[in-house]
Design a protein around this motif. Structure first.
Motif, PDB file in Angstrom:
ATOM      1  N   LYS B  25     -63.533  70.217  85.678  1.00  0.00           N
ATOM      2  CA  LYS B  25     -63.551  69.547  86.981  1.00  0.00           C
ATOM      3  C   LYS B  25     -62.755  68.240  86.900  1.00  0.00           C
ATOM      4  O   LYS B  25     -62.815  67.530  85.891  1.00  0.00           O
ATOM      5  N   LYS B  93     -54.220  71.290  88.656  1.00  0.00           N
ATOM      6  CA  LYS B  93     -54.379  69.897  89.094  1.00  0.00           C
ATOM      7  C   LYS B  93     -55.735  69.660  89.743  1.00  0.00           C
ATOM      8  O   LYS B  93     -56.208  68.537  89.802  1.00  0.00           O
ATOM      9  N   SER B  94     -56.361  70.718  90.278  1.00  0.00           N
ATOM     10  CA  SER B  94     -57.690  70.575  90.872  1.00  0.00           C
ATOM     11  C   SER B  94     -58.770  71.118  89.951  1.00  0.00           C
ATOM     12  O   SER B  94     -59.901  71.356  90.390  1.00  0.00           O
ATOM     13  N   ARG B 307     -51.896  76.085  97.056  1.00  0.00           N
ATOM     14  CA  ARG B 307     -52.529  75.124  97.960  1.00  0.00           C
ATOM     15  C   ARG B 307     -53.426  75.818  98.981  1.00  0.00           C
ATOM     16  O   ARG B 307     -54.517  75.355  99.296  1.00  0.00           O
ATOM     17  N   LEU B 310     -56.632  77.172  97.349  1.00  0.00           N
ATOM     18  CA  LEU B 310     -57.513  76.045  97.015  1.00  0.00           C
ATOM     19  C   LEU B 310     -58.231  75.533  98.256  1.00  0.00           C
ATOM     20  O   LEU B 310     -59.398  75.130  98.181  1.00  0.00           O
ATOM     21  N   ASP B 314     -61.923  74.273  97.769  1.00  0.00           N
ATOM     22  CA  ASP B 314     -61.967  72.941  97.160  1.00  0.00           C
ATOM     23  C   ASP B 314     -61.178  71.956  97.985  1.00  0.00           C
ATOM     24  O   ASP B 314     -59.974  71.874  97.794  1.00  0.00           O
TER      25      ASP B 314
END
Lengths: 343, 343
Positions: B25, B93-94, B307, B310, B314
């Protein structure tokens, strides 16, 4: 949202059977499995808490760690795609599923692998593109993660592996070309520090030394395993004071760029430079002159990978699989010609 | 073998933080994550019971369902490999990881998907190779599984998708060729019942009708998306009573086989038959004459896919991503020439 208990009650079968059905175990009848899946769908069943816990560490999944973003993957190397179909076929028969774990070549492979192990995504892993010294193997041994290496490594330990016969292919190619009169034989290897490059070079050097051929270090070239790499190779070989009369490729995708580069430089592939590719690849069937290369059944190799990785987990008490070097057969092509000495 | 509790005690940090660190995370400091992974390794931590339960349905994983064993995958189509690198980059990146779920073309795609949903392998799925009517989409909607469709479908429902502009490419190609004097324009589409074939044909038919070109149904050919398919296409087009003077390909991997087949039949690609390929592909840079085609940045497309998927998970409260048709730019090539009328 229903859990596995509600699902079992509604179906009037045991939680264990429902779990095995959801996990595609072969000891569950097809009709039962279909009934369970249908009811799971109707009741809006979502797993996670109960379902996961019930499995007690068995995910019925094999993870295949695959490097992505490297030149051969981006250049359309069909090696893995051809292989995975057969791996998945073998796994499915034992109720296992395959998941691919793509590791970017820009990412740290150790951190990536640690995360996958910590997450427990799979019961066993297959790793590929092994390095000469491979810290991933150390990590897998240390954590007791069952794994199969697709590729050898000098990293010590008792672990199963399957690898193609890189040394044999390089050595036999040198001998074949030498028997046709070639003395200055070049070799093209991947840039990346994969162990196969080392093995390929070993096979080449040992044959060159045995036969007393020209050991000029300029004949050993490192280029990317792609069409672009082949183009770069052509330019480098043509720029040598004495260009070689033959070249052996560690990756067949270099061939089209090499052909193109030689032709742009006024040389005819096959005529002015003999070329032996690595793996016979349907993508290269268009090449003229036809490329001499080596046959490899991706289906048979995929089945061997599938069987060996299954032996690690299902049944877990079976003998550990033994190492295996996969031999390849030479396929003649018009890209190889006897050397006609310049008068 | 240590559990997450022992790991947390030893590190003297909360179980929640350990769990988030193990799951990569972004709200966990890099040093903490490294400390946790190092200790997990030292203590021989293996997840499954506690770890899984703690996550309560969040796997921090996106699953990408990929068809394998079809002609284009086996023929070295680099589309997915090029795409996945960027998808994975965005996800990482997330704190998300990508897993690929390979579905054999020989297997039942619905049963495969049911199993993946039941196993809860991922928080959201990407499906590709959408069908004109796609029961997978119905299943995903019914089970409330967050998903992104890479490809459109006529299956009703409120779901996000990204697709290439197949209609636009086919229509513009027809118009471009017609403007150069071509009247009998053929089209080559994949055999498989993917929706893109339908869209490609729609774009073609609508432009042919608008411009009053020859609507001969023999000009619509179905072949596999591979070099072999291109070879078959060459033979079929040459065997028509009046062969077309131009052909538009729904998959660029057909081009090399088509070139080869035409040449074997005594026709010159570009001179005797104009050819427009689909996607600009580095694998085809060797083709002479150079192939007219359409540019597509796999990197940009992969980022858009990452993107959008996600956004489903998220943060889960973000707006659902809107549908997107991905336009492509025409790239000139020597494979296209104005028609010189036969006197």
């Amino acid at each position: 949202m229903a859990g596995i208990r509600q699902l079992a009650e509604r179906l009037d079968i045991s939680i264990g059977t429902v779990s095995r059905a959801l996990n595609n175990k072969p000891d569950v009848k097809k009709e039962t499995r279909e009934r369970v899946l249908k009811m799971a769908l109707e009741m809006g069943y979502r797993p996670n808490q109960m379902g996961r816990a019930l499995r007690r560490g068995s995910t019925n999944t094999i993870g295949f760690v695959m490097e992505i973003g490297n030149p051969s993957a981006l250049g359309g190397d069909n090696f893995f795609m051809g292989l995975l179909d057969s791996v998945q076929e073998v796994l499915a028969k034992s109720g296992f599923d395959l998941v691919l774990l793509p590791c970017r070549s820009a990412d740290d492979p150790i951190e990536f692998l640690q995360r996958q192990i910590a997450r427990g995504v799979a019961d066993a892993l297959v790793i590929s593109a092994t390095r000469r010294h491979d810290p991933r193997i150390e990590l897998l041994l240390k954590t007791g993660t069952p794994f199969l290496a697709l590729g050898r490594s000098e990293t010590k330990g008792d672990y199963p592996w399957i690898d193609l016969d890189f040394e044999g292919v390089a050595g036999q190619s040198v001998r074949r070309l030498a028997a046709m009169g070639h003395n200055r034989i070049a070799i093209a290897m991947p840039r990346r520090s994969v162990n196969l490059a080392h093995l390929f070079l070993q096979g080449y050097r040992s044959a060159v030394a045995d036969l007393g051929l020209d050991p000029d270090p300029d004949l050993v070239q490192r280029v990317s395993s792609s069409e672009n790499g082949g183009m770069a190779l052509a330019n480098r070989l043509m720029s040598l004071d004495i260009p070689p009369t033959a070249v052996i490729l560690a990756h067949e995708l270099m061939a089209s760029g090499l052909y193109d580069g030689l032709q742009q430089g006024g040389l005819r592939p096959g005529h002015d430079m003999s070329i032996i590719g690595f793996r016979q690849n349907p993508q290269l069937r268009y090449l003229r002159p036809s490329l001499a290369c080596h046959a490899l059944s991706l289906q048979a190799l995929g089945q061997a990978v599938g069987r060996r990785v299954l032996a690690l987990v299902d049944p877990p008490e079976s003998d550990p699989p033994s190492p295996l070097v996969w031999e390849m057969d030479y396929i003649e092509g018009d890209s190889v010609r006897p050397l006609i000495p310049v008068a």
